[in-house]
Scaffold this active site. Sequence first.
Site, mmCIF file in Angstrom:
data_model
loop_
_atom_site.group_PDB
_atom_site.id
_atom_site.type_symbol
_atom_site.label_atom_id
_atom_site.label_comp_id
_atom_site.label_asym_id
_atom_site.label_seq_id
_atom_site.Cartn_x
_atom_site.Cartn_y
_atom_site.Cartn_z
ATOM 1 N N ASP A 62 67.985 73.806 2.964
ATOM 2 C CA ASP A 62 68.265 72.997 1.749
ATOM 3 C C ASP A 62 68.638 73.867 0.569
ATOM 4 O OD1 ASP A 62 68.482 70.903 -0.532
ATOM 5 O OD2 ASP A 62 66.562 70.101 -0.123
ATOM 6 N N ASP A 73 73.446 70.698 -5.128
ATOM 7 C CA ASP A 73 72.592 70.349 -4.489
ATOM 8 C C ASP A 73 73.192 70.048 -3.150
ATOM 9 O OD1 ASP A 73 70.222 70.147 -3.025
ATOM 10 O OD2 ASP A 73 69.129 68.760 -4.372
ATOM 11 N N HIS A 135 69.400 61.908 -5.705
ATOM 12 C CA HIS A 135 68.981 61.827 -7.306
ATOM 13 C C HIS A 135 70.046 62.182 -8.163
ATOM 14 C CE1 HIS A 135 68.492 66.127 -6.500
ATOM 15 N NE2 HIS A 135 67.998 65.673 -5.526
ATOM 16 N N HIS A 143 66.678 67.354 -10.613
ATOM 17 C CA HIS A 143 66.356 65.745 -10.397
ATOM 18 C C HIS A 143 66.234 65.080 -11.747
ATOM 19 C CE1 HIS A 143 64.605 65.375 -6.128
ATOM 20 N NE2 HIS A 143 64.747 66.808 -6.230
ATOM 21 N N GLU A 168 71.577 62.088 -0.461
ATOM 22 C CA GLU A 168 70.838 63.099 0.767
ATOM 23 C C GLU A 168 70.113 62.006 1.885
ATOM 24 O OE1 GLU A 168 67.714 65.660 -0.241
ATOM 25 O OE2 GLU A 168 67.619 65.044 -2.484
ATOM 26 N N GLU A 259 73.276 66.438 2.931
ATOM 27 C CA GLU A 259 73.385 66.335 1.487
ATOM 28 C C GLU A 259 74.633 66.761 1.124
ATOM 29 O OE1 GLU A 259 70.628 66.897 -2.285
ATOM 30 O OE2 GLU A 259 70.250 68.122 -0.831
#
Length: 273
Positions: A62, A73, A135, A143, A168, A259
């Site tokens: 990640d 992200d 998010h 976030h 994700e 993700e």
Amino acid sequence: MSLMVPGARLLAVCAAVEEEIEKSGAHPAFPAQSSRNDVAAHYCPPPDDATEYASGDLAKLDLGVHVDGYVVDTAVTVEVGGVSRRSELVDGTRAALDAAIALARPGVPVRELSAVIEREIVGRGARPVRNIGGHGVARWKVHCPPPIPNVPENGRDRLAVGMTLAIEPFATEGEGLVAETGRAEVFRFDPRHPGDEGIEPLLMRRLRDFRGLPFSRRQLGGFPLGAIDEALKLLAVAGGLQAYPPLVEVSGAPVAQTEHTVLITEGGAEVLT
């Protein structure tokens, strides 16, 4: 992903990812993390971590990238050593992500994205993880609203042009719940907090340089670990620090994650990662 092989150290892989991000002219939006098996997220190798990947591990990678504070992200799951024990979990998260991206466009309720994520994962005999999910992202924020759960909830959020979302899906064979377990190595210092007079000024300045983005102890190289730990303790007591321990599936079952970050446009969703 090619670095995630049996015998490789998690610390070396995460450090190599962060180095590659810097070489590209960008910066890590948060410390690279690699969570294995029942650890769903937030395992960030400490500076002295000797943990190695083993054949058969279901390993997540990640990572986040920012340019001038604008964040993306992304994450993948690798079956280390090519051992296919949990392919249905990995395939389920990939299919769920693809289906959610295909559906995303202005006006779509977030709960419809959640419903298609759940459907794709359940259709492969797995369960979505219910208390962790996607998010929004924004400048200097990893976030932010809206949350993108992996199961439909009663929220009224709808997608709108200009939203940037990290979608994700997480899938497991277990209960589908995670809990904080173990020592945190990911932290966030609130940039609005005044800090603490007991912290060495150069270290305090370095913490402020993150501009509210998450960081790890290993990203504070050059400062003694004892001084770092004391500073984090002082800031936590003063209410200026948030810690993010590893998130572990409560029944001990393995977890997969995939993700992408997307931008909602007039025509749908543009994948940014």
